[in-house]
Write an enzyme that holds these catalytic residues in place. Structure first.
Site, PDB file in Angstrom:
ATOM      1  N   THR A 196       0.829  -1.215   0.000  1.00  0.00           N
ATOM      2  CA  THR A 196       0.000   0.000   0.000  1.00  0.00           C
ATOM      3  C   THR A 196       0.858   1.257   0.000  1.00  0.00           C
ATOM      4  OG1 THR A 196      -1.799   1.180   1.104  1.00  0.00           O
ATOM      5  CG2 THR A 196      -0.226   0.057   2.520  1.00  0.00           C
ATOM      6  N   ARG A 197       0.270   2.344  -0.546  1.00  0.00           N
ATOM      7  CA  ARG A 197       0.928   3.654  -0.502  1.00  0.00           C
ATOM      8  C   ARG A 197      -0.033   4.683   0.080  1.00  0.00           C
ATOM      9  NH1 ARG A 197      -1.624   5.040  -5.668  1.00  0.00           N
ATOM     10  NH2 ARG A 197      -1.574   7.202  -5.006  1.00  0.00           N
ATOM     11  N   HIS A 201      -7.820   2.385   6.140  1.00  0.00           N
ATOM     12  CA  HIS A 201      -9.046   2.642   6.890  1.00  0.00           C
ATOM     13  C   HIS A 201      -9.692   1.291   7.222  1.00  0.00           C
ATOM     14  CE1 HIS A 201      -8.343   6.814   6.085  1.00  0.00           C
ATOM     15  NE2 HIS A 201      -8.266   6.561   4.783  1.00  0.00           N
ATOM     16  N   HIS A 204      -9.874  -1.479   4.552  1.00  0.00           N
ATOM     17  CA  HIS A 204      -8.596  -2.157   4.272  1.00  0.00           C
ATOM     18  C   HIS A 204      -8.274  -3.167   5.354  1.00  0.00           C
ATOM     19  CE1 HIS A 204      -8.122   1.954   2.493  1.00  0.00           C
ATOM     20  NE2 HIS A 204      -7.855   1.214   1.437  1.00  0.00           N
ATOM     21  N   ARG A 290      -8.119  -3.969  -7.196  1.00  0.00           N
ATOM     22  CA  ARG A 290      -8.621  -3.296  -8.377  1.00  0.00           C
ATOM     23  C   ARG A 290      -7.650  -2.165  -8.694  1.00  0.00           C
ATOM     24  NH1 ARG A 290     -11.507   0.851  -9.959  1.00  0.00           N
ATOM     25  NH2 ARG A 290     -13.170   0.519 -11.456  1.00  0.00           N
TER      26      ARG A 290
END
Ligand code: PPS
Length: 573
Positions: A196-197, A201, A204, A290
């Site tokens: 992740t970057r 929340h 996730h 996605r």
């Protein structure tokens, strides 16, 4: 699906032993040095520590061609991303093939050496098309390729001397072998990695937890802290957010490690690359979502890649990657059941309320200081984000007046400053043309070069003030549009840039001639005088244009105040 298990034996690194490194460091003092760019430092770290295993150095020409054309090194091994040492023509010309060069960080510390076996001028348009899908500079990596990377590539094996030094979150950084050893020690045979970057929340947290459960694996949060997409939340803030989220998982199921990767935002190829990197870090599974590592819109306003291109490409190469794909479930919040559920598993869609907050909506709420509900994120995360990005009415900003000499810039700027000080809340600094020329730019004249230097200095100071939450009011002539745009871009990284064109006509300025300068300019006693014997680019699209003929100064300043209110920069009174 077949259950992969990673083999957690150590993988090869490019480092030499400690003693050899000490020796090499001294010997390398005589070598020609290349000063690594920030991106090259990230690449070198992962080359040396095995994150880019099986690469042994920066790509040779043959390997590069294979990678660009069909994602394979010359020996047939899967590798989707060109890891190249780009240099200037000048530097490339100073090197002989077979020579060793020292690779240094930006402070001059030697990190490794490279034996240069290859030197070539790449076809960057081709690289852009094949690797990033289009030769379109709206893609951040294509933009980098054309506008930042050197013209020539050098390739050859690297000898590692030492890791780049990181002073932040030291305890959260692990090499592939350190993670492998950690997983071995805890008996984690199966590990699913989450790349992740962005801040995490609740959705996730739910999806990563589910992914791990589904794969019967432990979870590694593996956020990128090297280089991400321009405009992302800075990694310091993100890591504080991740630490808060880490506490929400059942104990001893989940860990976090920071990855000093320079992302390319290459979508499908990037997903394959990310999977290979995670396999090197001892992970058996990898979550692909996605639009994985999507770069946003192209210059025609369309997506560069289809939303599931990354998953498709990954699936195709999965057996070679060594980490099995877990596809991302789109999680939504079902109000009636007060929980997150995968969107495609909700059977009673029509009878329940599905809540969602998009990224854009979240940014708007943060910018305006509006409520962010607890079902959406964790209070600790929201607190960190608000600390870093207070609402616009508490952020710094710059008001940049531009116009002819004698147009009334300074007078209006002064009035504006006083009005802002009356309101209070933020410190205000006035960078008036004359004041700046006395204090910051005393050696400068009025050639294009000197005017540009002057404006860039003003822009730099204003950007620092803006970054630190203050209000900068600038009031130079700033006759060149390109330079004003440069300053705008610099400041907009930190806060709003409000350009105000003080549109008093040249005739009126000359009629007023408050300093008697126009007379002197007409007589040729002052050269290069703006409007008389020097150009002025009229702002095309300023935030505000004020007319001063038959309008009081107080009213002009008030127009600026109204503009600031409408932009949300000051709270309405
Ligand atoms: S610039 O172009 O933005 O760097 O100019 P700036 O720093 O605002 O300085 C403009 C003030 O310098 C005086 N002055 C001149 N102006 C324009 N052209 C020439 N050749 C020139 N020589 C001196 C002039 O008083 C400007 O002040 P303002 O406040 O704009 O009237």
């Amino acid at each position: 699906s077949k259950l992969m298990q990673s083999n957690l034996a150590p993988i090869p690194e490019l480092f030499v032993s400690y003693d050899s490194a000490q020796k090499l460091k001294v010997e390398a003092g005589d070598l020609t040095s290349h000063d690594l760019t920030p991106r090259q430092i990230c690449d070198l770290e992962l080359l040396m520590n095995g994150g880019f295993n099986p690469l042994k150095g920066f790509l040779t020409e043959e390997d590069y061609n294979g990678v660009v054309e069909n994602m394979r090194l010359s020996n047939g091994t899967l590798w989707p991303m060109p890891i190249t040492l780009d240099v200037s023509e000048e530097f490339a010309d100073s090197i002989e093939i077979g020579q060793d060069i020292a690779l240094r960080d930006q402070e001059g510390v030697i990190l490794g050496t490279m034996t240069v076996t290859d030197r070539w001028v790449p076809n960057k348009a081709r690289e852009a098309e094949k690797v990033f899908g289009a030769d379109d500079s709206a893609h951040p990596a294509v933009n980098y390729l054309h506008n930042q990377a050197g013209k020539v590539y050098l390739g050859g094996p690297v000898t590692g001397i030492q890791q780049p030094v990181h002073y932040d979150f030291r305890g959260r950084r692990d090499t592939p072998n350190e993670l492998r050893a950690y997983f071995r020690k805890l008996g984690w045979r199966k590990v699913v990695a989450f790349q992740t970057r962005n801040p995490l929340h609740r959705a996730h947290q739910e999806l990563t937890f589910r992914a791990a459960k589904e794969a019967q694996a432990n979870l590694l949060l593996h956020p990128v802290v090297g280089m991400t997409k321009p405009g992302d939340v800075d990694h310091f803030t993100r890591v504080r957010c991740y630490e808060a989220v880490l506490d929400k998982y059942p104990q001893s199921t989940t860990t976090m490690s920071l990855l000093n990767l320079a992302m390319r935002m290459a979508g499908p190829r990037e997903a394959v690359w990310h999977g290979l990197i995670r396999a090197n870090h001892g992970c058996s599974h990898f979550i692909v979502g996605r639009d994985h590592a999507g770069p946003g819109k192209n210059s025609a306003g369309e997506d560069f890649y289809g939303p599931y291109d990354a998953q498709d490409l990954y699936r195709q190469y999965q057996s070679e990657i060594g980490a099995e794909m877990v596809d991302f479930k789109h999680m939504v919040y079902v109000q009636e059941r007060a929980q997150y559920e995968p969107a495609d598993e909700i059977e009673d869609r029509d009878n329940v309320t599905i809540l969602n907050i998009s990224g854009t909506e979240l940014r708007r709420r943060l910018a305006e200081g509006l409520e962010i509900p607890e079902w959406f994120s964790f209070p600790e995360v929201v607190k960190e984000l608000r600390r870093t990005k207070p609402p616009r009415s508490q952020q710094g900003f710059t008001v940049f007046f531009t116009g002819f000499s004698g147009s009334g810039k300074s007078t209006i700027a002064n009035a504006l400053m006083v009005k802002l000080m009356e309101m209070g809340g933020r410190p205000v600094t006035l960078l008036d043309g004359d004041i700046v020329r006395k204090n910051l730019s005393s050696e400068l004249g009025f050639s294009k070069e000197h005017r540009d230097l002057n404006i860039k200095r003003i822009g730099y100071v204003a950007s620092e003030i803006t970054k630190n939450g203050g209000i900068a009011i600038c009031a130079p002539i700033a006759p060149y549009g390109a330079t004003r745009r440069h300053v705008r871009e610099e400041i907009e990284q930190y806060g709003a840039f409000v350009e105000v064109h003080v549109a008093t006509s040249l005739e009126e300025c000359e009629r007023r001639d408050r300093k008697g300068l126009y007379k002197l300019a007409r007589e040729g006693k002052i050269k290069e005088f703006t409007g008389i014997s020097d150009p002025y680019d009229v702002p095309v699209d300023p935030e505000l244009r004020v007319e001063t003929e038959n309008v009081e100064v107080d009213n002009c300043a008030h127009q600026v105040i109204l503009k600031l209110e409408s932009l949300g920069l000051i709270a309405a009174q």
